[in-house]
Design a protein around this motif. Structure first.
Motif, PDB file in Angstrom:
ATOM      1  N   ALA A 162      10.644  25.262  66.653  1.00 11.41           N
ATOM      2  CA  ALA A 162       9.745  25.337  67.806  1.00 11.41           C
ATOM      3  C   ALA A 162       9.034  24.020  68.086  1.00 11.41           C
ATOM      4  O   ALA A 162       8.842  23.641  69.252  1.00 11.41           O
ATOM      5  CB  ALA A 162       8.724  26.457  67.598  1.00 11.41           C
ATOM      6  N   VAL A 163       8.619  23.300  67.040  1.00 11.74           N
ATOM      7  CA  VAL A 163       7.882  22.055  67.281  1.00 11.74           C
ATOM      8  C   VAL A 163       8.750  21.010  67.974  1.00 11.74           C
ATOM      9  O   VAL A 163       8.350  20.455  69.015  1.00 11.74           O
ATOM     10  CB  VAL A 163       7.276  21.514  65.967  1.00 11.74           C
ATOM     11  N   PRO A 164       9.963  20.696  67.470  1.00 16.20           N
ATOM     12  CA  PRO A 164      10.796  19.726  68.207  1.00 16.20           C
ATOM     13  C   PRO A 164      11.147  20.181  69.615  1.00 16.20           C
ATOM     14  O   PRO A 164      11.197  19.361  70.544  1.00 16.20           O
ATOM     15  CB  PRO A 164      12.052  19.606  67.334  1.00 16.20           C
ATOM     16  N   GLU A 165      11.379  21.481  69.791  1.00 16.75           N
ATOM     17  CA  GLU A 165      11.716  21.981  71.127  1.00 16.75           C
ATOM     18  C   GLU A 165      10.535  21.839  72.082  1.00 16.75           C
ATOM     19  O   GLU A 165      10.709  21.516  73.266  1.00 16.75           O
ATOM     20  CB  GLU A 165      12.160  23.437  71.047  1.00 16.75           C
ATOM     21  N   ALA A 166       9.334  22.071  71.602  1.00 21.34           N
ATOM     22  CA  ALA A 166       8.150  21.913  72.453  1.00 21.34           C
ATOM     23  C   ALA A 166       7.953  20.457  72.848  1.00 21.34           C
ATOM     24  O   ALA A 166       7.598  20.150  73.998  1.00 21.34           O
ATOM     25  CB  ALA A 166       6.912  22.445  71.729  1.00 21.34           C
ATOM     26  N   ILE A 167       8.188  19.548  71.916  1.00 24.53           N
ATOM     27  CA  ILE A 167       8.068  18.121  72.221  1.00 24.53           C
ATOM     28  C   ILE A 167       9.097  17.718  73.281  1.00 24.53           C
ATOM     29  O   ILE A 167       8.783  16.983  74.234  1.00 24.53           O
ATOM     30  CB  ILE A 167       8.242  17.288  70.939  1.00 24.53           C
ATOM     31  N   ALA A 168      10.315  18.229  73.124  1.00 29.29           N
ATOM     32  CA  ALA A 168      11.351  17.920  74.113  1.00 29.29           C
ATOM     33  C   ALA A 168      10.981  18.484  75.482  1.00 29.29           C
ATOM     34  O   ALA A 168      11.185  17.831  76.519  1.00 29.29           O
ATOM     35  CB  ALA A 168      12.691  18.483  73.645  1.00 29.29           C
ATOM     36  N   ALA A 169      10.441  19.704  75.501  1.00 28.16           N
ATOM     37  CA  ALA A 169      10.048  20.317  76.776  1.00 28.16           C
ATOM     38  C   ALA A 169       8.922  19.550  77.442  1.00 28.16           C
ATOM     39  O   ALA A 169       8.842  19.473  78.677  1.00 28.16           O
ATOM     40  CB  ALA A 169       9.632  21.771  76.546  1.00 28.16           C
ATOM     41  N   ALA A 170       8.033  18.979  76.637  1.00 28.86           N
ATOM     42  CA  ALA A 170       6.912  18.217  77.196  1.00 28.86           C
ATOM     43  C   ALA A 170       7.327  16.839  77.670  1.00 28.86           C
ATOM     44  O   ALA A 170       6.606  16.197  78.448  1.00 28.86           O
ATOM     45  CB  ALA A 170       5.817  18.083  76.143  1.00 28.86           C
ATOM     46  N   ASP A 171       8.496  16.370  77.197  1.00 31.67           N
ATOM     47  CA  ASP A 171       9.023  15.060  77.583  1.00 31.67           C
ATOM     48  C   ASP A 171       8.023  13.951  77.253  1.00 31.67           C
ATOM     49  O   ASP A 171       7.671  13.128  78.095  1.00 31.67           O
ATOM     50  CB  ASP A 171       9.384  15.042  79.067  1.00 31.67           C
ATOM     51  N   ILE A 172       7.527  13.966  76.020  1.00 31.69           N
ATOM     52  CA  ILE A 172       6.605  12.925  75.570  1.00 31.69           C
ATOM     53  C   ILE A 172       7.234  12.182  74.401  1.00 31.69           C
ATOM     54  O   ILE A 172       8.189  12.653  73.778  1.00 31.69           O
ATOM     55  CB  ILE A 172       5.251  13.521  75.132  1.00 31.69           C
ATOM     56  N   ASP A 173       6.664  11.031  74.089  1.00 24.87           N
ATOM     57  CA  ASP A 173       7.076  10.277  72.915  1.00 24.87           C
ATOM     58  C   ASP A 173       6.356  10.865  71.702  1.00 24.87           C
ATOM     59  O   ASP A 173       5.114  10.907  71.674  1.00 24.87           O
ATOM     60  CB  ASP A 173       6.689   8.808  73.081  1.00 24.87           C
ATOM     61  N   PRO A 174       7.079  11.367  70.704  1.00 25.60           N
ATOM     62  CA  PRO A 174       6.415  11.938  69.521  1.00 25.60           C
ATOM     63  C   PRO A 174       5.429  10.981  68.864  1.00 25.60           C
ATOM     64  O   PRO A 174       4.466  11.432  68.226  1.00 25.60           O
ATOM     65  CB  PRO A 174       7.583  12.259  68.584  1.00 25.60           C
ATOM     66  N   CYS A 175       5.639   9.681  69.036  1.00 20.27           N
ATOM     67  CA  CYS A 175       4.732   8.700  68.442  1.00 20.27           C
ATOM     68  C   CYS A 175       3.332   8.760  69.037  1.00 20.27           C
ATOM     69  O   CYS A 175       2.377   8.202  68.474  1.00 20.27           O
ATOM     70  CB  CYS A 175       5.297   7.297  68.597  1.00 20.27           C
ATOM     71  N   ALA A 198       7.240  15.646  58.359  1.00 17.81           N
ATOM     72  CA  ALA A 198       7.574  14.837  59.529  1.00 17.81           C
ATOM     73  C   ALA A 198       9.050  14.992  59.878  1.00 17.81           C
ATOM     74  O   ALA A 198       9.426  15.053  61.058  1.00 17.81           O
ATOM     75  CB  ALA A 198       7.240  13.363  59.256  1.00 17.81           C
ATOM     76  N   ALA A 199       9.906  15.084  58.850  1.00 16.21           N
ATOM     77  CA  ALA A 199      11.329  15.287  59.101  1.00 16.21           C
ATOM     78  C   ALA A 199      11.596  16.655  59.701  1.00 16.21           C
ATOM     79  O   ALA A 199      12.468  16.807  60.571  1.00 16.21           O
ATOM     80  CB  ALA A 199      12.112  15.115  57.793  1.00 16.21           C
ATOM     81  N   TRP A 200      10.838  17.665  59.263  1.00 11.97           N
ATOM     82  CA  TRP A 200      11.010  19.004  59.841  1.00 11.97           C
ATOM     83  C   TRP A 200      10.655  19.003  61.323  1.00 11.97           C
ATOM     84  O   TRP A 200      11.368  19.575  62.142  1.00 11.97           O
ATOM     85  CB  TRP A 200      10.073  19.995  59.151  1.00 11.97           C
ATOM     86  N   THR A 201       9.533  18.403  61.665  1.00 10.33           N
ATOM     87  CA  THR A 201       8.933  18.568  62.988  1.00 10.33           C
ATOM     88  C   THR A 201       9.307  17.486  63.992  1.00 10.33           C
ATOM     89  O   THR A 201       9.151  17.689  65.197  1.00 10.33           O
ATOM     90  CB  THR A 201       7.400  18.568  62.854  1.00 10.33           C
ATOM     91  N   ILE A 231       8.736  28.220  57.900  1.00 15.76           N
ATOM     92  CA  ILE A 231       9.246  26.853  57.871  1.00 15.76           C
ATOM     93  C   ILE A 231      10.205  26.620  59.040  1.00 15.76           C
ATOM     94  O   ILE A 231      10.209  25.541  59.663  1.00 15.76           O
ATOM     95  CB  ILE A 231       9.948  26.567  56.533  1.00 15.76           C
ATOM     96  N   ASP A 232      10.986  27.636  59.374  1.00 11.93           N
ATOM     97  CA  ASP A 232      11.927  27.493  60.488  1.00 11.93           C
ATOM     98  C   ASP A 232      11.206  27.281  61.817  1.00 11.93           C
ATOM     99  O   ASP A 232      11.756  26.647  62.729  1.00 11.93           O
ATOM    100  CB  ASP A 232      12.837  28.723  60.566  1.00 11.93           C
ATOM    101  N   VAL A 233       9.991  27.804  61.952  1.00 15.41           N
ATOM    102  CA  VAL A 233       9.193  27.547  63.157  1.00 15.41           C
ATOM    103  C   VAL A 233       8.900  26.051  63.273  1.00 15.41           C
ATOM    104  O   VAL A 233       9.011  25.458  64.356  1.00 15.41           O
ATOM    105  CB  VAL A 233       7.885  28.355  63.136  1.00 15.41           C
ATOM    106  N   LEU A 234       8.540  25.434  62.171  1.00 14.53           N
ATOM    107  CA  LEU A 234       8.263  23.991  62.180  1.00 14.53           C
ATOM    108  C   LEU A 234       9.517  23.207  62.530  1.00 14.53           C
ATOM    109  O   LEU A 234       9.453  22.209  63.262  1.00 14.53           O
ATOM    110  CB  LEU A 234       7.727  23.549  60.822  1.00 14.53           C
ATOM    111  N   ARG A 235      10.647  23.649  62.029  1.00 13.07           N
ATOM    112  CA  ARG A 235      11.900  22.931  62.252  1.00 13.07           C
ATOM    113  C   ARG A 235      12.454  23.148  63.663  1.00 13.07           C
ATOM    114  O   ARG A 235      13.172  22.298  64.190  1.00 13.07           O
ATOM    115  CB  ARG A 235      12.945  23.403  61.242  1.00 13.07           C
TER     116      ARG A 235
END
Length: 553
Positions: free
Chosen positions: A71-84, A252-255, A65-69
């Protein structure tokens, strides 16, 4: 069909989980992140200090569960994309990693933290070998039709052996486990709120063949209390690439991802890597090389291959037979040697050169000519998965003298793993399943000397996956299919996955030397294959027999 948007692939490994953000239109990897498990592999004692027996290997669901909380947000931030703009998420897992839960998916480890059998059993939990032996003996005696699909033996790593161990050693936890579910399916359950079971893990690890599990009659002969075991497994299986459900508000709140996006059906880390390498056609064997190696290949023909881990209809891609074989230890063997068998002077030299000890030993080993170290080794330090299917076998090195140096042994161990891979390839081809391309994936592909050694020993070109995140990319490809952005896995793999063909070519002179060494490896392999000596040594190490009293002097 629109190919707009991004997908997330999450790979749950042995020591960590990683997430990668991938563009649907071309497979470009835009950002990634890794989260190391806090508890890692639990193999000596539980987090509360409760000791474990030999050959145990557990994990904590909280780490996943901690991976979802994390690694996923960090990867999105690194990609610099809109999560939407993310349209789907896919996951893969080590297998067979089994989670005992209540009917609503609550892990028993959260309710009974001091009970070892309440915790998820990691893929390399080998303490169920006795149960596997019982299953294999009974299946052979009865002529169970599913046994040849697994090369004649099922593994102690698999669903039924671990489940029978649970019943044998902790009947109370067996009764409490209303569900016995792969980590691959449990994590999808947490993402979607819907329990699903995927055709891949069910086929390869849970003996699901021709639409059914082993019969209740067979299971009752193992133990009357085991007759109901399949009720814990679920019977409706979901095809690979399908949509398991939609991301819940909690997940969705986790990731940090939008609620309602597609969540792909779960998958095994090795099998999903085939898509990342665009290697989903017949005859393409992908070797996912890390702590262990898993060999997977699709074929248009069904055959019984001795010692394979399974052949499953639609097991890698729909419409083809999917084969699996493997080696229980590869990178783990190199790590063991470096950690326990290399003098401090080598570590000092590596530090002064600014390289890792592995790189230092590799450089020194590469200076040798093939065969000059005078050694031959068996790659059984973590047992043998294919083709002998005996996790109680152990490693062996022959030819050591007082002149043997660490780099000699290190090279011999690399060669041993390549000889083991050749044994697997030759067994497939002798069984009428041709291997037309050998593709390497995983972290060990970064070692050019190791890759060249494999090409020389296999005596065939080696292709290499392009991505450093093969399983995570493969999961992202499956997510793109689940989200409706590509019509099927084969099409998505051709667009989003890639490999570089024939990167390493065999050297004819080294290949000839290795043919001679392989003959010695085969002789050693066959001599110790019955396990008589290694099993006895294992018994003595575990203290399972009375030791004679030393005579008085």
């Amino acid at each position: 069909m629109s190919t707009d948007g991004y997908v997330i692939g999450v790979d749950f490994g042995t020591l960590s989980g990683r997430a990668v953000v991938v563009r649907v239109s071309d497979g470009a990897e835009l950002g990634s992140a890794v989260h190391d498990y806090r508890d890692g592999v639990i193999d000596e004692r539980l987090p509360d200090g409760t000791p474990l027996g030999p050959d145990w290997a557990l994990q904590s669901p909280q780490d996943w569960i901690d991976v979802l909380r994390s690694a996923v947000p960090e990867a999105i931030a690194a990609a610099d994309i809109d999560p939407c703009d993310v349209v789907g998420i896919g996951t893969d897992f080590t297998a067979c990693t089994m989670v005992p839960t209540t009917g609503d998916g609550t892990p028993l480890s959260a309710l009974f933290p001091s009970r070892p059998h309440a915790w998820p059993k990691l893929w390399k939990h080998h303490a169920a070998q006795g149960q596997a032996d019982r299953i294999n003996t009974l299946a052979a005696e009865r002529g169970e039709p599913w046994l040849p699909r697994y090369g004649g033996k099922i593994s102690s790593e698999w669903t039924f052996a671990k489940g029978l161990q649970l019943l044998d050693e902790d009947p109370e936890m067996y009764q409490a486990a209303q569900r016995w579910i792969e980590g691959a399916d449990w994590i999808v359950w947490q993402l979607t709120g819907v329990e699903t079971r995927n055709v891949c893990t069910a086929g390869y690890k849970a003996i699901h063949q021709d639409g059914a599990y082993p019969s209740a009659e067979f299971l009752a002969l193992l133990d009357p209390g085991f007759a109901d075991f399949t009720s814990k497994l679920g019977h409706e299986l979901s095809p690979l690439g399908a949509r398991a459900g939609s991301l819940t508000a909690r997940a969705a709140a986790w990731t940090g991802l939008p609620e309602g996006i597609a969540v792909a059906v779960g998958n095994i880390d090795a099998h999903v890597t085939a898509a990342a390498a665009d290697a989903v056609r017949p005859g393409q064997m992908v070797a996912i090389m890390g702590t262990s190696t898993c060999h997977i290949m699709s074929s248009d023909r069904l055959a019984e291959v001795p010692g394979m881990c399974g052949v499953v209809a639609d097991g890698i891609v729909p419409g083809l037979w999917g084969y699996e074989a493997g080696q229980s230890g590869v990178g783990d063997i190199f790590a063991w040697f470096v950690e326990h068998n290399v003098p401090a002077s080598y570590a000092k030299a590596a530090a002064e050169a600014g390289v890792s000890l592995h790189d230092h030993l590799t450089e020194k080993a590469a200076e040798q000519n093939a065969g000059r170290h005078g050694l031959i080794a068996l790659d059984w330090h973590n047992g043998n998965r294919s083709t002998l299917v005996d996790h109680n076998l152990s490693g062996l090195i022959v030819g050591q003298t007082l002149a043997t140096r660490p780099e000699d042994v290190y090279r011999a161990l690399i060669e041993a793993t390549a000889f083991g891979a050749r044994k697997i390839v030759e067994t497939f081809e002798a069984s009428g399943v041709p291997v037309e391309e050998f593709i390497a994936a995983g972290g060990l592909t970064r070692n050019a000397f190791l890759m060249q050694t494999y090409a020389d020993i296999l005596d065939r070109p080696l292709s290499v996956i392009v991505s450093d995140q093969g399983p995570a990319l493969g999961s992202a490809i499956h997510a793109a299919v689940a989200a409706g952005r590509h019509p099927d896995i084969t099409t998505a793999a051709a667009t989003m996955g890639r490999r570089t063909p024939a990167v390493y070519q065999p050297d004819p002179q080294r290949a000839a030397v290795y043919d001679d060494l392989y003959a010695l490896f085969t002789s050693l392999h066959d001599t110790f294959a019955d396990g008589a000596i290694m099993h006895r040594l294992r018994e003595l190490r575990a203290g399972d027999s009375e030791m004679p009293t030393a005579p008085e002097r």
